[in-house]
Design a protein around this motif. Structure first.
Motif, PDB file in Angstrom:
ATOM      1  N   ALA A  86       0.943  -0.951   0.075  1.00  0.00           N
ATOM      2  CA  ALA A  86       0.102   0.041  -0.094  1.00  0.00           C
ATOM      3  C   ALA A  86       0.821   1.179  -0.074  1.00  0.00           C
ATOM      4  N   ARG A  87       1.899   1.176  -0.793  1.00  0.00           N
ATOM      5  CA  ARG A  87       2.964   2.351  -0.704  1.00  0.00           C
ATOM      6  C   ARG A  87       2.488   3.609  -0.879  1.00  0.00           C
ATOM      7  N   SER A  88       1.742   3.808  -1.970  1.00  0.00           N
ATOM      8  CA  SER A  88       1.023   5.056  -2.173  1.00  0.00           C
ATOM      9  C   SER A  88       0.326   5.837  -1.184  1.00  0.00           C
ATOM     10  N   THR A  89      -0.540   4.758  -0.649  1.00  0.00           N
ATOM     11  CA  THR A  89      -1.439   5.437   0.285  1.00  0.00           C
ATOM     12  C   THR A  89      -0.624   5.605   1.644  1.00  0.00           C
ATOM     13  N   ALA A  90       0.565   4.977   1.599  1.00  0.00           N
ATOM     14  CA  ALA A  90       1.267   5.317   3.135  1.00  0.00           C
ATOM     15  C   ALA A  90       2.130   6.509   2.852  1.00  0.00           C
ATOM     16  N   LEU A  91       2.610   6.842   1.523  1.00  0.00           N
ATOM     17  CA  LEU A  91       3.165   7.949   1.383  1.00  0.00           C
ATOM     18  C   LEU A  91       2.112   9.153   1.637  1.00  0.00           C
ATOM     19  N   ARG A  92       1.056   8.973   0.871  1.00  0.00           N
ATOM     20  CA  ARG A  92       0.022  10.202   0.596  1.00  0.00           C
ATOM     21  C   ARG A  92      -0.539  10.598   2.238  1.00  0.00           C
ATOM     22  N   GLU A  93      -0.670   9.606   3.137  1.00  0.00           N
ATOM     23  CA  GLU A  93      -1.344   9.793   4.440  1.00  0.00           C
ATOM     24  C   GLU A  93      -0.239  10.070   5.604  1.00  0.00           C
ATOM     25  N   ALA A  94       1.043   9.326   5.386  1.00  0.00           N
ATOM     26  CA  ALA A  94       2.017   9.583   6.791  1.00  0.00           C
ATOM     27  C   ALA A  94       2.103  10.997   6.973  1.00  0.00           C
ATOM     28  N   ASP A  95       2.093  11.296   8.325  1.00  0.00           N
ATOM     29  CA  ASP A  95       2.311  12.655   8.887  1.00  0.00           C
ATOM     30  C   ASP A  95       3.546  12.722   9.450  1.00  0.00           C
ATOM     31  N   VAL A  96       4.053  11.703  10.141  1.00  0.00           N
ATOM     32  CA  VAL A  96       5.499  11.834  10.553  1.00  0.00           C
ATOM     33  C   VAL A  96       6.167  10.449  10.118  1.00  0.00           C
ATOM     34  N   VAL A  97       7.545  10.747   9.761  1.00  0.00           N
ATOM     35  CA  VAL A  97       8.018   9.647   9.042  1.00  0.00           C
ATOM     36  C   VAL A  97       9.560   9.522   9.533  1.00  0.00           C
ATOM     37  N   LEU A  98      10.012   8.341  10.060  1.00  0.00           N
ATOM     38  CA  LEU A  98      11.191   7.952  10.473  1.00  0.00           C
ATOM     39  C   LEU A  98      11.970   7.307   9.532  1.00  0.00           C
TER      40      LEU A  98
ATOM     41  N   ASN B 191       2.689  12.838 -12.729  1.00  0.00           N
ATOM     42  CA  ASN B 191       2.103  13.843 -11.717  1.00  0.00           C
ATOM     43  C   ASN B 191       1.038  12.954 -11.216  1.00  0.00           C
ATOM     44  N   ALA B 192       0.508  13.316 -10.292  1.00  0.00           N
ATOM     45  CA  ALA B 192      -0.347  12.737  -9.232  1.00  0.00           C
ATOM     46  C   ALA B 192      -1.466  11.834  -9.722  1.00  0.00           C
ATOM     47  N   SER B 193      -2.146  12.572 -10.738  1.00  0.00           N
ATOM     48  CA  SER B 193      -3.157  11.769 -11.629  1.00  0.00           C
ATOM     49  C   SER B 193      -2.794  10.519 -12.232  1.00  0.00           C
ATOM     50  N   LYS B 194      -1.388  10.145 -12.324  1.00  0.00           N
ATOM     51  CA  LYS B 194      -1.039   9.151 -13.137  1.00  0.00           C
ATOM     52  C   LYS B 194      -0.345   8.134 -11.868  1.00  0.00           C
ATOM     53  N   ALA B 195      -0.127   8.532 -10.715  1.00  0.00           N
ATOM     54  CA  ALA B 195       0.480   7.927  -9.797  1.00  0.00           C
ATOM     55  C   ALA B 195      -0.222   6.336  -9.423  1.00  0.00           C
ATOM     56  N   THR B 196      -1.342   6.024  -9.714  1.00  0.00           N
ATOM     57  CA  THR B 196      -1.941   4.784  -9.258  1.00  0.00           C
ATOM     58  C   THR B 196      -2.377   4.389 -10.655  1.00  0.00           C
ATOM     59  N   SER B 197      -1.817   4.537 -12.061  1.00  0.00           N
ATOM     60  CA  SER B 197      -2.459   4.192 -13.202  1.00  0.00           C
ATOM     61  C   SER B 197      -2.245   2.413 -13.308  1.00  0.00           C
ATOM     62  N   ALA B 198      -1.818   1.577 -12.190  1.00  0.00           N
ATOM     63  CA  ALA B 198      -1.907   0.469 -12.466  1.00  0.00           C
ATOM     64  C   ALA B 198      -1.735  -0.239 -11.261  1.00  0.00           C
ATOM     65  N   GLY B 199      -2.177  -1.385 -10.897  1.00  0.00           N
ATOM     66  CA  GLY B 199      -2.137  -1.686  -9.300  1.00  0.00           C
ATOM     67  C   GLY B 199      -1.034  -3.134  -9.600  1.00  0.00           C
ATOM     68  N   GLY B 200      -0.848  -3.659  -8.406  1.00  0.00           N
ATOM     69  CA  GLY B 200       0.190  -4.570  -8.257  1.00  0.00           C
ATOM     70  C   GLY B 200       0.349  -4.876  -6.865  1.00  0.00           C
TER      71      GLY B 200
ATOM     72  N   PRO C 246       3.308  15.559  -4.853  1.00  0.00           N
ATOM     73  CA  PRO C 246       2.191  15.109  -4.389  1.00  0.00           C
ATOM     74  C   PRO C 246       2.178  13.480  -3.907  1.00  0.00           C
ATOM     75  N   LYS C 247       3.243  13.009  -4.156  1.00  0.00           N
ATOM     76  CA  LYS C 247       3.480  11.729  -3.572  1.00  0.00           C
ATOM     77  C   LYS C 247       3.266  11.507  -2.059  1.00  0.00           C
ATOM     78  N   TRP C 248       3.988  12.511  -1.635  1.00  0.00           N
ATOM     79  CA  TRP C 248       3.801  12.644   0.135  1.00  0.00           C
ATOM     80  C   TRP C 248       2.906  13.702   0.561  1.00  0.00           C
ATOM     81  N   ASN C 249       2.244  13.245   1.655  1.00  0.00           N
ATOM     82  CA  ASN C 249       1.488  14.111   2.369  1.00  0.00           C
ATOM     83  C   ASN C 249       2.321  15.661   2.559  1.00  0.00           C
ATOM     84  N   PRO C 250       2.009  16.785   1.797  1.00  0.00           N
ATOM     85  CA  PRO C 250       2.535  17.967   2.069  1.00  0.00           C
ATOM     86  C   PRO C 250       2.804  18.336   3.709  1.00  0.00           C
ATOM     87  N   SER C 251       2.259  17.868   4.775  1.00  0.00           N
ATOM     88  CA  SER C 251       2.525  18.304   5.892  1.00  0.00           C
ATOM     89  C   SER C 251       3.263  17.262   6.773  1.00  0.00           C
TER      90      SER C 251
END
Length: 961
Positions: A584-596, A927-936, A612-617
């Motif tokens: 769930a890599r894309s989801t993890a990057l998009r939602e993580a707020d504190v990253v070690l 860009n972000a709109s292409k980031a999940t163009s295919a699953g795996g 857009p891959k990472w949560n801006p905050s």
């Protein structure tokens, strides 16, 4: 019965000797038993221990020179009685029973190789004689050697002349005395300081072997005189060559008896033969020397014990120090000093390609027990050495020639630098006096490589070599690991050190310091993690290198924080760990707020930490051994932690105490789970695709299923090496690993061509060299997974394989049972056709200047095209390996099982479809709109790491690049 002890050589090239008990053996009918009072050490003892020049059965008791008192005699022995003082030539160097080895308290001796000694001759002086007398006697008197007349106590001059090369040596000192006692005039060579010494032994003329005109001087002095031959008594580089040259210039018997193997190409009329001292056993010559001549000559003062002994200590415990001293006192060439410095640092393996003059370094290293792995290209050798550094945690060493060899090795330097792998490159160069004159392969490598290495150095003198090697090795290892370089001019490699005894030695470098973190920073970081809604731990290959698996596993399990491994961070925690968010890599990057960040950098692989891959905050907390890396890109330097991961994680855990992340505080973990389920299902659908020709996913999944039926990931007995656009990207998610450093790929530079070198490095690191495939050998890397050999499995794109494919010969030459799967779609990224006729039409159009290429709707081959149906499996056949072809999942399974069971190199040519065409772009450009163009199996398969190019806008088969 008395107790016995010995200094045991417990294995091939094992250092030091081990002092422990040994059997006490009574003599046989024709033997005597000595209680040893003194032992002498010869260069041969060092060579037997360090170079394994004799075929011994281990454990062994070595040594040749003893002196002591007879304590028992066999029933048939009449010449000796209990209480006699004797010297004896023991047979510990000749592969005889342990009871006949010298280095023990009681030794069985043969009467025909022992001599009575007078009471006036101390044991510690008499003991210098046995082996050296035998060697000189064989060279002078054996019928197949010089075949001179025998010595006597009242010899008369016979008018013939013999040349003893190296008269001040141990063998030379005895050869002079024996030759004079046989009636010959002795001419010898020695250093000027030993002129008086050799003359006292009986030499009539002495020449300085250091003189550049020594051969001319000897020839002039002996012109017109009857010459009986040459005895070369010096086992050093260049001595036998000079002795042979001298023989060619003299009149008479042009025969050279030598203690060193003679050169292959001898001057016309000259014969040379190696002296094998043990041939004296059981001969009339042995009786003549040890019984008829030597006892009386010693008693009458007509033969002296020479040279004078250098006493290094008392007892068996001093023998190893004496052997080491013999080695240190021998004149050393630059090549020997370099090899010895590497050995002293603990280097066990050198990768490279040799030529003049660095071949001397490789040969001397081999003599010292270091394994040399000769490659077909310096690029692959450099990659192998850098990967070996990563796998073993100590600098990998690569040896190449100067000029073009250095240029070809630069990829290894770049690979080491960008991936932080410890790597030491040694290279030859042209002679120093020819600098700037256009010398052969001249290159100012120091200036060239200084900006790209942690240290680039050229030792100015022979005595500077040990320090230079040690400093370069340490610099490559300490701090942020990386490359170091040593430039070695030809005159330095081939030079001879005049004062070897005073030469400083390199020594073992302690493991790098592991700095801890500041407590105030750790407190801030712990508080931030405790307040996070969506925390994430990113595990990079730096964590794998740091050997931090245990502490990271404890942190993740205790705190229940999801983690995401980078491609080579896989296995630090098992891919099967329930908190692994890779699917769930894309989801993890998009939602993580504190990253070690543990050993991972916010470079292109992690999209620089940017939206857009990472949560801006998102707040990023890097832990890194290199302070220069802290605060880069999106990382906050105020939160960055400088320290060693394995040291810092327990510190951080102490601040977190019993805190545990509570998933119910946000929908984060639920989103991760949903993404995982979706992407795993998509990956399973792709793996089950039965369409022919196969896709990358279906082919690789067939390999995975078969391998894991043969060995579970939890066994840790497979090392995966992958490269190639589709092949590496897709295989990364298909092949799970459960332990660190069991997956190698193109790395931070996305370098194609690393695969074969990496596979060789992995095989040597985990399996050593020379063991039967079913057995374990010496392992140079820390064991991960279950003990025993590991199977090295290469997953290669056909384009990537082409960069270093010839290294399959290297693998075969060193008996490596590597499995190589070449996923063949006849193209870079994608091919141009799924059948040969269509491809040939495109080829013909290209050769006939057809209109454009296939991607643009034309008739020719694209720039990404490779030959259709290339028979890569034939490369295994040509080197005696196993070559197989597979075009269906069933054939893939069958070939995989055959390769697994084979004890030879195996190449499987896996035929897949060309894939769908489309525009190529780097994943991090999308860009972000292409980031999940295919699953795996990991979300956004073409995008999930940004490491590979993908085909824009194409879903389904062939779109994951």
């Amino acid at each position: 019965m008395p107790s016995n002890s010995a200094a045991w050589l417990v294995g091939k090239q094992v250092h030091p000797l081990e002092i422990k008990s040994a059997p006490y053996t009574s003599p046989g009918e024709n033997e005597i038993l000595l209680k040893n009072a003194a032992w002498a050490i010869n260069p041969a003892d060092w060579a037997v221990q360090s170079l394994a020049i004799m075929p011994l059965e281990y454990p062994a008791i070595i040594g040749a020179d003893i002196a002591g008192e007879v304590v028992e005699v066999g029933n048939a022995v009449t010449r000796f009685k209990k209480g006699d003082r004797v010297l004896a030539f023991a047979l510990g160097l000749g592969g005889q029973p342990q009871s006949e080895g010298a280095f023990q308290e009681y030794t069985i001796a043969q009467p025909e190789m022992a001599s009575l000694i007078p009471d006036s001759l101390p044991f510690d002086r008499a003991v210098v004689l046995p082996l050296c007398v035998a060697t000189a006697a064989i060279g002078l008197y054996q019928e197949t050697q010089l075949n001179l007349q025998h010595p006597s106590l009242d010899s008369k001059p016979n008018g013939d002349i013999i040349l003893v090369w190296g008269g001040a040596s141990s063998v030379g000192s005895n050869a002079i005395q024996l030759a004079v006692a046989s009636g010959y005039q002795v001419v010898t060579t020695a250093s000027s300081k030993n002129f008086d010494y050799v003359k006292k032994l009986g030499a009539s003329l002495v020449f300085d072997y250091n003189s550049p005109s020594v051969i001319d001087d000897i020839a002039a002095a002996l012109e017109g005189k009857q010459f009986a031959g040459v005895l070369d008594a010096v086992n050093h580089n260049g001595a036998v060559e000079k002795a042979v040259e001298a023989a060619s210039r003299l009149q008479g018997n042009k025969f050279v008896a030598t203690v060193r193997n003679p050169p292959e190409n001898l001057p016309s009329g000259v014969t040379a033969k190696f002296i094998y001292s043990f041939n004296i056993r059981g001969t009339e010559l042995g009786k003549l020397i040890y019984e008829d001549y030597l006892p009386q000559a010693l008693a009458q003062g007509k033969f002296v014990a020479a040279p004078d002994p250098h006493i290094v200590g008392k007892g068996l415990g001093s023998l190893q120090a004496g052997i080491d001293m013999i080695n240190a006192m021998a004149p050393s060439t630059g090549a020997q000093i370099i090899a010895r410095s590497l050995r002293d640092l603990g280097v066990a393996v050198i990768f490279g390609i040799v030529g003049i003059p660095v071949v001397d370094i490789a040969e001397e290293a081999i003599n010292l027990g270091i394994k040399f792995i000769g490659f077909r290209n310096e690029q692959a050798a450099g990659y192998a050495a850098s990967a070996y550094g990563y796998l073993t945690g100590k600098p990998g060493v690569c040896l190449v020639v100067g000029g073009p060899g250095v240029l070809h090795a630069i990829p290894g330097i770049g690979n080491s630098s960008v991936n932080a792998f410890p790597f030491l490159l040694l290279a030859g160069s042209s002679e120093t006096h020819l600098t700037f004159k256009g010398a052969f392969q001249e290159l100012d490598a120091i200036s060239f490589l200084n900006p790209h290495t942690k240290l680039a150095v050229r030792p100015a003198t022979l005595d500077a070599i040990p320090d230079a090697v040690q400093n370069a090795y340490r610099t490559a290892w300490y701090g942020r690991p990386g490359p170091s370089f040593i430039d070695l001019p030809a005159d330095l490699i081939q030079g001879t050190d005049p004062t070897p005894a005073g030469l400083k030695r390199a020594s073992i470098v302690p493991s790098p310091p592991k700095p801890s973190a500041e407590e105030t920073t750790l407190f801030k970081v712990a508080q931030l993690l405790k307040t996070a809604k969506s925390p994430l731990i990113v595990i990079g290959k730096g964590a794998a290198y740091a050997r931090a698996s245990d502490s990271i596993n404890f942190l993740v399990t205790q705190c229940q924080i999801p983690f995401l491994p980078t491609p080579m961070g896989k296995g630090v925690l098992s891919d099967s760990h329930p908190l692994n968010a890779a699917s769930a890599r894309s989801t993890a990057l998009r939602e993580a707020d504190v990253v070690l960040l543990l050993g991972a950098r916010l470079n292109w692989i992690l999209h620089f930490g940017s939206p857009p891959k990472w949560n801006p905050s998102a707040k990023f907390i890097p832990i890194d051994i290199s302070a220069e890396e802290l605060g880069k890109n999106a990382a906050d330097p105020a939160l960055a932690i400088h320290g060693d991961i394995a040291t810092v994680i327990p510190q951080l855990q102490a601040h977190l105490s019993t805190w545990r992340y509570k998933p119910e505080c946000s929908p984060y973990t639920a989103h991760l789970l949903t993404a995982k389920i979706k992407n795993v299902a998509t990956a399973a659908e792709k793996a089950a695709d039965t369409t022919l020709p196969m896709t990358h996913s279906s082919a690789l999944s067939a390999i995975e299923r078969t391998l894991h039926s043969l060995s579970s990931p939890d066994d840790g007995r497979i090392v995966y090496v992958s490269e190639g656009a589709n092949t590496m990207d897709i295989s990364r998610s298909i092949f799970p690993v459960s332990y660190p450093r069991l997956r190698l790929d193109a790395g931070t530079h996305a370098t194609m061509g690393v695969g074969m070198g990496y596979a060789i490095a992995a095989h040597i690191a985990y399996n050593g060299i020379g063991a039967t495939p079913g057995e374990a050998s010496v392992s140079y890397a820390e064991t991960v997974g279950k003990p025993g050999r590991k199977k090295i499995v290469c997953l290669e794109g056909d384009s990537a394989f082409g960069f270093s494919g010839m290294e399959v010969e290297t693998m075969a030459r060193y008996g490596m049972d590597v499995m190589i799967f070449i996923v063949n779609n006849a193209g870079v990224y994608h091919g141009d056709a799924d059948d040969e006729n269509t491809w040939k039409e495109l080829q013909n159009a290209t050769l006939g200047n057809g209109n454009g290429n296939a991607e643009k709707g034309g008739k020719g081959l694209r720039s990404t095209s490779l030959s259709f149906g290339t028979q890569y499996e034939k490369m295994a056949d040509m080197v005696g390996g196993l070559g197989l072809v597979a075009s269906t999942p069933e054939e893939v399974e069958k070939a995989t099982r055959k390769g697994w069971d084979s004890d030879k190199l195996c190449v499987v040519n896996v035929m897949v479809g060309k894939g769908e065409g489309g525009k190529l772009e780097f994943g991090w450009q999308a860009n972000a709109s292409k980031a999940t163009s295919a699953g795996g199996r990991e979300e956004g398969q073409g995008q999930r790491d940004g490491e590979e190019m993908r085909e824009k806008g194409k879903g389904g088969r062939g779109s994951k690049l």
